[in-house]
Design an enzyme around this catalytic site. Structure first.
Site, mmCIF file in Angstrom:
data_model
loop_
_atom_site.group_PDB
_atom_site.id
_atom_site.type_symbol
_atom_site.label_atom_id
_atom_site.label_comp_id
_atom_site.label_asym_id
_atom_site.label_seq_id
_atom_site.Cartn_x
_atom_site.Cartn_y
_atom_site.Cartn_z
ATOM 1 N N CYS A 16 0.837 -1.198 0.000
ATOM 2 C CA CYS A 16 0.000 0.000 0.000
ATOM 3 C C CYS A 16 0.868 1.243 0.000
ATOM 4 O O CYS A 16 2.094 1.175 -0.005
ATOM 5 C CB CYS A 16 -0.932 0.006 1.211
ATOM 6 S SG CYS A 16 -0.045 0.148 2.783
ATOM 7 N N CYS A 19 3.504 1.547 2.708
ATOM 8 C CA CYS A 19 4.736 0.792 2.451
ATOM 9 C C CYS A 19 5.691 1.621 1.602
ATOM 10 O O CYS A 19 6.905 1.660 1.850
ATOM 11 C CB CYS A 19 4.427 -0.514 1.728
ATOM 12 S SG CYS A 19 3.433 -1.686 2.672
ATOM 13 N N ASP A 429 8.904 25.087 -34.029
ATOM 14 C CA ASP A 429 10.037 25.459 -34.856
ATOM 15 C C ASP A 429 9.633 25.204 -36.309
ATOM 16 O O ASP A 429 8.835 24.306 -36.589
ATOM 17 C CB ASP A 429 11.250 24.608 -34.477
ATOM 18 C CG ASP A 429 12.412 24.827 -35.413
ATOM 19 O OD1 ASP A 429 12.848 25.975 -35.549
ATOM 20 O OD2 ASP A 429 12.865 23.846 -36.030
ATOM 21 N N ASP A 656 12.984 19.993 -33.354
ATOM 22 C CA ASP A 656 13.562 18.737 -33.839
ATOM 23 C C ASP A 656 15.078 18.677 -33.788
ATOM 24 O O ASP A 656 15.648 17.646 -34.113
ATOM 25 C CB ASP A 656 13.122 18.488 -35.287
ATOM 26 C CG ASP A 656 13.825 19.423 -36.253
ATOM 27 O OD1 ASP A 656 13.917 20.620 -35.954
ATOM 28 O OD2 ASP A 656 14.287 18.950 -37.307
ATOM 29 N N ASP A 660 17.190 23.650 -30.979
ATOM 30 C CA ASP A 660 15.895 23.803 -30.314
ATOM 31 C C ASP A 660 15.950 23.384 -28.842
ATOM 32 O O ASP A 660 15.001 23.625 -28.098
ATOM 33 C CB ASP A 660 14.824 22.957 -31.018
ATOM 34 C CG ASP A 660 14.587 23.410 -32.449
ATOM 35 O OD1 ASP A 660 14.586 24.627 -32.678
ATOM 36 O OD2 ASP A 660 14.405 22.555 -33.324
#
Length: 765
Positions: A16, A19, A429, A656, A660
Site C-alpha cells: 500500500c 509501504c 520550430d 527537432d 531547439d
C-alpha cells in the site's frame, strides 16, 4: 559539474501507499542518496546518488558498495530486495500463477460461510466450534502469515501499513471467537466469527492476486519493447558468416540480416534493398524503404530483402535502449499530484488505528456488548486499507505512457504528462518540424564585379563576375563538414553537377548567422542576409532578386569574401542563394486540430520576415494575428518561450534539432520530433519531456489527448480511493458494515483502480 547517477532496485512485499513511504524513508537515510522514488505498481525504487563531493561531505562512506547498502536498507525496513526489472524481465506467467493460496483459503472458508448462506433460506445449521477453529486457524496463521510478518516489521519501524491493519483486524475477530467458544456454557450454541476472519484473509489475498495480474498488464508495453531484442546475429567474420549472441556484436561489425529477422543493433545499410517495419520505434504501420546508406534501427523487422549492414551502435547506445529507458523513467517517476497521496499516507494508518480504538470504546461504553464493539472496530481496520491510494497514480501513468509508446509518443517524465493537458499555446520550430526539413537550392545568382572591387581580377569571367560553377564549388567546399539542412542542399547540388570539393581550413560557425573559413586561399563567409547587413555588405544589383525570392517564401543566403584593398579589409558579396522547403503533408491538418482544442498556435523561425510569413500562410497561420515569430536567432528561441510564459501562457514547444534544445527545456512542456536521419534527435530528446518518434505532426494533438485522458484517470482513481475510505470508515464505525463485506470491498477497491487505469490501453491516436 553534476555527476549524479541512479540505481534501480526491485522491492517485494509492498502492499500500500504506507509501504511506499516507509521504503522511501529507509532509502533516504543511506549516506550518499539524494533522492528516492518508489513505485508500488512496478514494485521498484529508483535511487538518485549524490555527486561524489556531496556524498563525501555528508558522510565519508565509500560508494563501492552502494547497491549492497541500499538492499540492506530495504531488508531492514521489512521488505525483500530484488533485481531491478523483475516484473519486466520475467517470462509471461500462467493466468492462474499464484492462485494456490487463494484456492486453499476458499476451500477452508467455504464450510464456514455456507451456514451463513443457509440462514437466508431459513436453514439453521452450524459446524461445531472445534471444526470452525480447525478450518479457520490455518487460514489465519498459515495463509495469513505474510500479514503478520509485514505488520511486525511496520511496528518495529514505528509505522503502519495495510498488512498491520489486516493482521490486527482479523486476529481480533479470530481471538474473539476463541474467547467466546472457551467461555461458553457447555452445550450452548454461541455465534462465532471464525468465518469473518478467514474470509477477510482470503478476500484480501484474492484482491492482491487480481491486482498483480493487472500490474502485469500495465507493464506490457515495456515487456514488449524488451522482447524486441533478438538473441542471435549473423556476423561476417574471417571465416565467413557465423552466428553469435547479439550481446557480443561490436561497433563496426558487419552483419547479415535475413528476411523477417529483427536487426540486432543500430547500423547503416551497406548492400541490398529492403522494406523495414519500424512500427516498434515510430508507431507507423507502413514499412519504410531502405537503400544503401540508410539508417537501420535495432529491433525493427527486415522485410523481404537479404541485406548487409555495418553496426554503428550496440547495447545501451541503441535507439531501442533509449526508448526503453525513457519509458521506464516515466513509469518510475512520480507525478506532482502524487505528493498529496504521500502526505495522506504518512498519517493514514495511525489515524485509522485511532478511529478503530474510538469505535471500540464508543460502542462498548454506550452499553453495547464488547463483542459487537470489537466487530465494528475490526470492520474499520479492514475497510480502511490504503491499497487503492498507492496504486491510483502509478497505475494510470504506466498505462498511459505504455499505450502512448505503442503509437510512437515517448513520454519522458510524469510531470510532462500531467502538465501537457494544461497547455494553451503551442510553439513550433519551422525547419524540420513544420516543414520537411530538406530544402533544395532553387536559385544561385552571382554578382558581376568590376576590376576596382577585387584583387583577383584575373579570375573574372566575361561579365566581370566569378563563374556560377566556381561559386557553387566554393560554397559546397566551405560547408562540406556541416549538417545544416541548407548546407546539405548546397552539397547535393554540387554533387549533382559533378563538382569536386576543395579543401576547407580554419572553418568556424558564427552562431545564428552562418559560417566562415578558408577555401582555395579565399576567406569566405556564408550566412544570412541579416549577417551581411551587420557587416555592411550591400546586395547591389541582386537586391531585387532577393526581395522577389523572399516574397515567394524562399530562404536567402549570401556568399561573401573578405578581401584587402589599400591596406583595409572589407567584405564583398559574391552570390546569393535561394532555398525552398515544403510543408509536411499533414502540417495544416495538425495545426487545425490543435486550434480545434482551443489552443493558440505560433511558428518560430530564423528566416527573414517575408520568407517566414510566406511559409506560414501556406500552413494556414495568420501573420497579421501575431502567429509568426521570424528572424529569431537559435540562442533567442528560449527567450521567446520565456516571454510567452511571462505573459501567463502555458507553453508547449515542438522542435527537432540541437538548436531547439534550450527552447524545449525552457517551455512548460518540450516535445522533440525525431529526424529521419537521427541528426540532433538525442539532444532534443534529452531536453524535452516528450518525444514523437516519427515526423507526423498529428501526434502533437494525440500526445495532448493521451495526457488529458491519463490525468483524468488519475483524478478518477484518487477520487474513488479517497471517497471509498471517507465513506467506508464512517459506515464501518457506525456498524453498517461487517468485516466480511468490508474485506471484499477493500480488495475490490484496488482491483477497480487498476481496471480503470487499464481502460487507457484501448486509446488510439
Amino acid at each position: 559539474m553534476n555527476n549524479e547517477a541512479t540505481l534501480d532496485i526491485g522491492i517485494g512485499g509492498m502492499t500500500c501507499a504506507s509501504c511506499v513511504a516507509r521504503v522511501e524513508r529507509a532509502l533516504k537515510k543511506v549516506p550518499g542518496v539524494s533522492g528516492v522514488a518508489v513505485n508500488l505498481a512496478t514494485e521498484s525504487a529508483r535511487v538518485q546518488l549524490a555527486t561524489a563531493d556531496a556524498a563525501e561531505a555528508a558522510a565519508p562512506v565509500p560508494a563501492v558498495n552502494m547497491e549492497a547498502r541500499l538492499r540492506r536498507a530495504v531488508r531492514d525496513a521489512g521488505y525483500e530486495p530484488r533485481a531491478a526489472n523483475t516484473m519486466l524481465d520475467a517470462p509471461d506467467a500462467s493466468p492462474w500463477a499464484g492462485f494456490a493460496p487463494i484456492a486453499w483459503g476458499l476451500a477452508l472458508s467455504a464450510p464456514l460461510v455456507l451456514p451463513m448462506l443457509g440462514d437466508l433460506f431459513g436453514l439453521h445449521w452450524m459446524l461445531p466450534a472445534l471444526w470452525q477453529f480447525l478450518l479457520a486457524t490455518p487460514v489465519q496463521f498459515v495463509l495469513g502469515a505474510r500479514f503478520y510478518k509485514a505488520g511486525w516489521h511496520a511496528l518495529l519501524n514505528l509505522s503502519g501499513n495495510m498488512d498491520l491493519l489486516v493482521a490486527i483486524g482479523t486476529t481480533a475477530g479470530w481471538a474473539l471467537s476463541v474467547w467466546l467458544w472457551l467461555t461458553a456454557e457447555p452445550g450452548a450454541m454461541v455465534h462465532l466469527y471464525f468465518e469473518g476472519s478467514a474470509l477477510v484473509v482470503t478476500l484480501v489475498l484474492l484482491g492482491k492476486w487480481l491486482e498483480a495480474g493487472a500490474k502485469r498488464q500495465t507493464t506490457s508495453a515495456i515487456r514488449a519493447l524488451h522482447a524486441l531484442r533478438p538473441e542471435v546475429a549473423h556476423l561476417i567474420g574471417l571465416d565467413g558468416e557465423v552466428d553469435v549472441p547479439a550481446d557480443e556484436v561490436l561497433v563496426g561489425d558487419k552483419l547479415i540480416v535475413k528476411p523477417g529477422e529483427r536487426f540486432a543493433a543500430d547500423g547503416v545499410l551497406l548492400e541490398g534493398f529492403t522494406q523495414v517495419d519500424e512500427s516498434m520505434l515510430t508507431g507507423e504501420s507502413l514499412p519504410v524503404a531502405k537503400e544503401v546508406d540508410s539508417l537501420l534501427t535495432a529491433g525493427s523487422i527486415n522485410g523481404d530483402g537479404r541485406v548487409l549492414m555495418r553496426v554503428r551502435a550496440v547495447g545501451t547506445d541503441t535507439m531501442l535502449s533509449h526508448i526503453i529507458r525513457l519509458v521506464e523513467d516515466a513509469q518510475a517517476a512520480k507525478a506532482p499530484i502524487q505528493r498529496l497521496v504521500d502526505q495522506v499516507s504518512a498519517v493514514f494508518v495511525p489515524v485509522v488505528l485511532g478511529i478503530a480504538l474510538l469505535t471500540l470504546l464508543g460502542w462498548w461504553l454506550s452499553g453495547h456488548s464488547f463483542e459487537m464493539a470489537l466487530i465494528n472496530a475490526v470492520a474499520v481496520l479492514v475497510i480502511a486499507c490504503p491499497c487503492a491510494l498507492g496504486l491510483a497514480t502509478p497505475a494510470a501513468i504506466m498505462a498511459g505512457t505504455g499505450v502512448a509508446a505503442k503509437y510512437g509518443i515517448l513520454i519522458k517524465d510524469a510531470e510532462a504528462l500531467e502538465l501537457a493537458h494544461k497547455i494553451d499555446t503551442v510553439v513550433f520550430d519551422k525547419t524540420g518540424t513544420l516543414t520537411v526539413g530538406r530544402p533544395k537550392l532553387l536559385e544561385l545568382a552571382c554578382v558581376p564585379e568590376d576590376a576596382q572591387n577585387r584583387q583577383h581580377a584575373q579570375e573574372r569571367d566575361r561579365d566581370g563576375g566569378l563563374p556560377r560553377a566556381e561559386i557553387l564549388q566554393l560554397a559546397a567546399s566551405l560547408q562540406s563538414g556541416s549538417e545544416h539542412p541548407l548546407a546539405r542542399a548546397v552539397l547535393a547540388s554540387a554533387k549533382a553537377e559533378g563538382q569536386a570539393l576543395l579543401a576547407a581550413t580554419d572553418v568556424s560557425a558564427v552562431p545564428g548567422r552562418g559560417m566562415q573559413g578558408l577555401v582555395d586561399g579565399r576567406r569566405l563567409l556564408l550566412g544570412s542576409l541579416r549577417w551581411m547587413d551587420e557587416l555592411q555588405v550591400g546586395l547591389g544589383p541582386l537586391a531585387a532578386s532577393a526581395a522577389q525570392w523572399q516574397a515567394q517564401g524562399a530562404t536567402v543566403s549570401a556568399l561573401a569574401e573578405q578581401v584587402t584593398q589599400g591596406g583595409l579589409e572589407r567584405v564583398v558579396l559574391l552570390a546569393l542563394m535561394a532555398f525552398g522547403d515544403e510543408p509536411k503533408p499533414a502540417a495544416k491538418q495538425a495545426l487545425d486540430a490543435l486550434r480545434a482544442r482551443g489552443l493558440r498556435v505560433l511558428m518560430l523561425s530564423g528566416d527573414n520576415q517575408g520568407a517566414a510569413e510566406a511559409m506560414a500562410r501556406r500552413l494556414g497561420l495568420k501573420p497579421e494575428a501575431g502567429e509568426v515569430m521570424a528572424e529569431v536567432l537559435p540562442g533567442d528561441k528560449a527567450a521567446q518561450v520565456l516571454r510567452l510564459k511571462a505573459g501567463g501562457h502555458r507553453v508547449l514547444m515542438v522542435g527537432d534539432g540541437v538548436n531547439d534544445a534550450p527552447a524545449l527545456a525552457a517551455a512548460d512542456v518540450g516535445m522533440a520530433m525525431a529526424n529521419p536521419d537521427g541528426g540532433g534527435t538525442d539532444v532534443a530528446m534529452h531536453a524535452a519531456g516528450m518525444t514523437l518518434m516519427r515526423g507526423d505532426l498529428l501526434l502533437v494533438a494525440a500526445a495532448l489527448d493521451i495526457s488529458a485522458r491519463t490525468v483524468r484517470k488519475i483524478r478518477q482513481n484518487l477520487f474513488w480511493a479517497f471517497a471509498y475510505n471517507v465513506a467506508g470508515i464512517p459506515l464501518a464505525a457506525l456498524g453498517f458494515l461487517n468485516p466480511v463485506f468490508a474485506g471484499a470491498a477493500m480488495a475490490m477497491s484496488s482491483v477497480s483502480v487498476m481496471a480503470n487505469a487499464l481502460l487507457l490501453k484501448r486509446w488510439k491516436p
